[in-house]
Design a protein around this motif. Structure first.
Motif, PDB file in Angstrom:
ATOM      1  N   GLY A   1      -7.711  -7.424  -1.130  1.00 36.90           N
ATOM      2  CA  GLY A   1      -7.543  -8.145   0.130  1.00 36.90           C
ATOM      3  C   GLY A   1      -7.284  -7.197   1.288  1.00 36.90           C
ATOM      4  O   GLY A   1      -7.818  -7.379   2.386  1.00 36.90           O
ATOM      5  N   CYS A   2      -6.478  -6.167   1.059  1.00 36.12           N
ATOM      6  CA  CYS A   2      -6.208  -5.160   2.096  1.00 36.12           C
ATOM      7  C   CYS A   2      -7.482  -4.412   2.481  1.00 36.12           C
ATOM      8  O   CYS A   2      -7.709  -4.100   3.655  1.00 36.12           O
ATOM      9  N   SER A   3      -8.313  -4.107   1.481  1.00 36.22           N
ATOM     10  CA  SER A   3      -9.572  -3.402   1.750  1.00 36.22           C
ATOM     11  C   SER A   3     -10.503  -4.256   2.590  1.00 36.22           C
ATOM     12  O   SER A   3     -11.165  -3.754   3.504  1.00 36.22           O
ATOM     13  N   ILE A   4     -10.555  -5.569   2.282  1.00 38.56           N
ATOM     14  CA  ILE A   4     -11.412  -6.478   3.046  1.00 38.56           C
ATOM     15  C   ILE A   4     -10.930  -6.584   4.488  1.00 38.56           C
ATOM     16  O   ILE A   4     -11.716  -6.540   5.435  1.00 38.56           O
ATOM     17  N   MET A   5      -9.624  -6.699   4.651  1.00 40.21           N
ATOM     18  CA  MET A   5      -9.028  -6.866   5.982  1.00 40.21           C
ATOM     19  C   MET A   5      -8.962  -5.570   6.765  1.00 40.21           C
ATOM     20  O   MET A   5      -8.889  -5.574   7.993  1.00 40.21           O
ATOM     21  N   GLY A   6      -8.966  -4.429   6.055  1.00 41.68           N
ATOM     22  CA  GLY A   6      -8.713  -3.160   6.713  1.00 41.68           C
ATOM     23  C   GLY A   6      -7.269  -3.069   7.168  1.00 41.68           C
ATOM     24  O   GLY A   6      -6.953  -2.466   8.193  1.00 41.68           O
ATOM     25  N   ASN A   7      -6.387  -3.714   6.382  1.00 41.05           N
ATOM     26  CA  ASN A   7      -4.967  -3.788   6.742  1.00 41.05           C
ATOM     27  C   ASN A   7      -4.194  -2.694   6.008  1.00 41.05           C
ATOM     28  O   ASN A   7      -3.690  -2.892   4.904  1.00 41.05           O
ATOM     29  N   LEU A   8      -4.104  -1.524   6.647  1.00 49.79           N
ATOM     30  CA  LEU A   8      -3.441  -0.384   6.015  1.00 49.79           C
ATOM     31  C   LEU A   8      -1.936  -0.590   5.911  1.00 49.79           C
ATOM     32  O   LEU A   8      -1.313  -0.182   4.923  1.00 49.79           O
ATOM     33  N   ASP A   9      -1.330  -1.253   6.912  1.00 53.08           N
ATOM     34  CA  ASP A   9       0.121  -1.460   6.895  1.00 53.08           C
ATOM     35  C   ASP A   9       0.547  -2.298   5.693  1.00 53.08           C
ATOM     36  O   ASP A   9       1.527  -1.975   5.009  1.00 53.08           O
ATOM     37  N   PHE A  10      -0.196  -3.370   5.436  1.00 53.11           N
ATOM     38  CA  PHE A  10       0.117  -4.209   4.275  1.00 53.11           C
ATOM     39  C   PHE A  10      -0.104  -3.417   2.986  1.00 53.11           C
ATOM     40  O   PHE A  10       0.657  -3.538   2.024  1.00 53.11           O
ATOM     41  N   GLY A  11      -1.155  -2.596   2.990  1.00 55.24           N
ATOM     42  CA  GLY A  11      -1.441  -1.763   1.821  1.00 55.24           C
ATOM     43  C   GLY A  11      -0.307  -0.797   1.525  1.00 55.24           C
ATOM     44  O   GLY A  11       0.049  -0.584   0.352  1.00 55.24           O
ATOM     45  N   LYS A  12       0.270  -0.236   2.582  1.00 51.56           N
ATOM     46  CA  LYS A  12       1.404   0.685   2.387  1.00 51.56           C
ATOM     47  C   LYS A  12       2.611  -0.052   1.822  1.00 51.56           C
ATOM     48  O   LYS A  12       3.353   0.490   0.986  1.00 51.56           O
ATOM     49  N   GLN A  13       2.831  -1.289   2.281  1.00 51.69           N
ATOM     50  CA  GLN A  13       3.933  -2.094   1.737  1.00 51.69           C
ATOM     51  C   GLN A  13       3.707  -2.382   0.247  1.00 51.69           C
ATOM     52  O   GLN A  13       4.646  -2.328  -0.555  1.00 51.69           O
ATOM     53  N   LEU A  14       2.453  -2.681  -0.098  1.00 50.44           N
ATOM     54  CA  LEU A  14       2.127  -2.901  -1.511  1.00 50.44           C
ATOM     55  C   LEU A  14       2.370  -1.629  -2.321  1.00 50.44           C
ATOM     56  O   LEU A  14       2.834  -1.691  -3.466  1.00 50.44           O
ATOM     57  N   HIS A  15       2.065  -0.476  -1.725  1.00 48.50           N
ATOM     58  CA  HIS A  15       2.299   0.804  -2.391  1.00 48.50           C
ATOM     59  C   HIS A  15       3.792   0.936  -2.726  1.00 48.50           C
ATOM     60  O   HIS A  15       4.169   1.364  -3.826  1.00 48.50           O
ATOM     61  N   GLY A  16       4.626   0.547  -1.759  1.00 50.87           N
ATOM     62  CA  GLY A  16       6.067   0.585  -2.010  1.00 50.87           C
ATOM     63  C   GLY A  16       6.481  -0.342  -3.142  1.00 50.87           C
ATOM     64  O   GLY A  16       7.307   0.022  -4.001  1.00 50.87           O
ATOM     65  N   LEU A  17       5.895  -1.545  -3.168  1.00 53.96           N
ATOM     66  CA  LEU A  17       6.198  -2.501  -4.239  1.00 53.96           C
ATOM     67  C   LEU A  17       5.709  -1.998  -5.599  1.00 53.96           C
ATOM     68  O   LEU A  17       6.343  -2.241  -6.633  1.00 53.96           O
ATOM     69  N   ILE A  18       4.584  -1.277  -5.575  1.00 54.57           N
ATOM     70  CA  ILE A  18       4.046  -0.712  -6.820  1.00 54.57           C
ATOM     71  C   ILE A  18       5.027   0.302  -7.408  1.00 54.57           C
ATOM     72  O   ILE A  18       5.303   0.304  -8.604  1.00 54.57           O
ATOM     73  N   ILE A  19       5.570   1.154  -6.533  1.00 52.04           N
ATOM     74  CA  ILE A  19       6.561   2.143  -6.989  1.00 52.04           C
ATOM     75  C   ILE A  19       7.819   1.434  -7.484  1.00 52.04           C
ATOM     76  O   ILE A  19       8.358   1.751  -8.548  1.00 52.04           O
ATOM     77  N   GLN A  20       8.265   0.436  -6.712  1.00 50.93           N
ATOM     78  CA  GLN A  20       9.473  -0.311  -7.068  1.00 50.93           C
ATOM     79  C   GLN A  20       9.297  -1.044  -8.402  1.00 50.93           C
ATOM     80  O   GLN A  20      10.243  -1.135  -9.200  1.00 50.93           O
ATOM     81  N   SER A  21       8.091  -1.575  -8.645  1.00 45.86           N
ATOM     82  CA  SER A  21       7.820  -2.332  -9.872  1.00 45.86           C
ATOM     83  C   SER A  21       7.435  -1.440 -11.048  1.00 45.86           C
ATOM     84  O   SER A  21       7.093  -1.945 -12.113  1.00 45.86           O
ATOM     85  N   GLU A  22       7.453  -0.119 -10.811  1.00 44.19           N
ATOM     86  CA  GLU A  22       7.095   0.859 -11.847  1.00 44.19           C
ATOM     87  C   GLU A  22       5.682   0.610 -12.391  1.00 44.19           C
ATOM     88  O   GLU A  22       5.425   0.660 -13.577  1.00 44.19           O
ATOM     89  N   MET A  23       4.765   0.321 -11.441  1.00 38.78           N
ATOM     90  CA  MET A  23       3.365   0.071 -11.798  1.00 38.78           C
ATOM     91  C   MET A  23       2.492   1.308 -11.619  1.00 38.78           C
ATOM     92  O   MET A  23       1.272   1.226 -11.732  1.00 38.78           O
ATOM     93  N   GLU A  24       3.114   2.451 -11.322  1.00 41.89           N
ATOM     94  CA  GLU A  24       2.338   3.673 -11.147  1.00 41.89           C
ATOM     95  C   GLU A  24       1.713   4.148 -12.453  1.00 41.89           C
ATOM     96  O   GLU A  24       0.858   5.034 -12.443  1.00 41.89           O
ATOM     97  N   PHE A  25       2.131   3.566 -13.556  1.00 43.23           N
ATOM     98  CA  PHE A  25       1.556   3.944 -14.850  1.00 43.23           C
ATOM     99  C   PHE A  25       0.327   3.100 -15.200  1.00 43.23           C
ATOM    100  O   PHE A  25      -0.319   3.333 -16.222  1.00 43.23           O
TER     101      PHE A  25
END
Length: 404
Positions: free
Chosen positions: A143-167
């Protein structure tokens, strides 16, 4: 039996077994309904859609449409068949959707190109405290790629780290792709380098990061690392590499990749063939592009389109017209891209008579209401000073886009 048929891709057989169950007097349960709806979703045809609607009505009639598994299957069917409004109604009517159901709605919006709506559902999901899994993040990043919404993507990146989904390889691949599509090449490569067990999709995403501001040496180095990692390329790998060589105007490197594609047996894949023609055309090697095109036993419309576009970009307008005539004479079904390309040929070559003939073919083929084709046709008439014809055509549109 129904589940086995659907999993094996025998969707029509699965539907027949379902009908046999109904005729026998047995009552389908939630697993029956879920399996048959999955079959309808995979069929992707008008009949499958209508059958799926009847199954939805049956589920409602017997009172199991609110079952979590059944509701999710109904939602998935509508989303997969791109009836996003029906999917939305089902989603809003469900009171006990699990994470999979939310993922289906987010993925459905992303699949249909509704990036903003996908991100709204993600926000609602977070607000309600529903747990997010790897599929949530993958769909949200689309969805971020479609929208070109980098700010939301960065927030998701933070949630990914918080949720330990980097693996999760799939999540990290989607994250790298999101940064790449938003023009953050360095961030995309940083994410790629953090992936511990890279798969071929990881490498394909990294190959796609490179654009014309990178040099041949960097791409060759990355491919070398890819081969040293004992990775096996797929058709997407070669499609990306050939297009990158075209952007870099590096025919020598492209020919080396062509030899590699022959070795791995991917040169005859549809998207690889188109990329090879694109590469030859971008590098100005139209003789090679035509030779390769003529060697293809099974030419799809994309290959024809690439060749016409290649002749246009190299100012070979007569050859482009001949290719279109050959396509038409052979009965190949033209696409919106085909007509846009041949209109571009006539526009650049100032071939007024051909424009009128192409206009007739466009109407005959049912493309007279395709926005981009019609806009280009108006542009051609305007260039030749045929303003009355242009306005008459313009005035016939029911729906006008800003370009028209």
């Amino acid at each position: 039996m129904i589940t086995a048929a659907v999993q094996d891709g025998q969707f029509e057989w699965g539907l027949e077994i379902y009908l046999g169950l109904i005729r026998s007097g047995l009552s389908p349960n939630e697993f029956t309904i879920g399996s048959i709806l999955k079959g309808c979703a995979e069929c992707a045809s008008t009949k499958a859609y209508e059958f799926g609607m009847s199954v939805h009505c049956f589920a409602w009639k017997v009172g199991i449409e609110q079952n979590c598994y059944v509701g999710g299957s109904i939602l998935n069917m509508y989303a997969k068949l791109e009836d996003i409004e029906s999917a939305k109604r089902v989603f809003e009517s469900m009171s006990n959707l699990d994470t999979a159901g939310w993922n289906t709605m987010i993925g459905g919006y992303a699949q249909c190109g509704y990036g903003l709506e996908a991100l709204k559902v993600v926000s609602l999901m977070v607000w309600r405290g529903i747990s997010m899994d790897q599929f949530t993040f993958v769909n949200a990043l689309k969805g971020c790629s479609i929208m070109g919404n980098l700010d939301f993507g960065k927030q998701l990146h933070g949630l990914i780290i918080q949720s330990e989904m980097e693996f999760s390889i799939s999540v990290m691949n989607a994250l790298s792709d999101m940064y790449s599509r938003n023009g953050k090449k360095d961030a995309a490569l940083k994410v790629f380098n953090r992936i511990q067990a890279k798969d071929v999709i990881s490498w394909n995403t990294a190959f796609g990061v490179f654009s014309e501001d990178h040099n041949t040496r960097e791409i060759a180095k990355l491919v070398h690392e890819f081969m040293l990692a004992n990775m096996k390329p797929n058709h997407v790998t070669f499609s990306i590499l050939f297009r990158q060589c075209g952007e870099l105007l590096d025919l020598n490197l492209g020919l080396q990749f062509y030899s590699l594609a022959l070795q791995f047996g991917f040169w005859n894949e549809a998207n690889v063939r188109s990329s090879i023609i694109n590469m030859f055309s971008r590098c100005g090697a139209m003789d090679m592009a035509r030779l390769f095109f003529d060697s293809l036993l099974d030419k799809n419309v994309t290959s024809w389109n690439e060749l016409i576009s290649g002749y246009n970009s190299n100012h070979c307008y007569t050859e482009a017209r001949k290719i279109f005539c050959d396509l038409w004479d052979l009965g190949v079904e033209a696409s919106e891209v085909t007509f846009s390309s041949i209109l571009e040929t006539c526009y650049k070559d100032e071939h007024q008579e051909m424009i009128r003939q192409i206009h007739g073919v466009i109407v005959k083929s049912g493309f007279s209401f395709h926005g981009y084709v019609c806009s280009f046709l108006i542009k051609c008439y305007v260039k030749f000073g045929l303003l009355d014809d242009s306005f008459e055509f313009f005035n016939g549109f029911e729906t006008l886009d800003v370009e028209s």
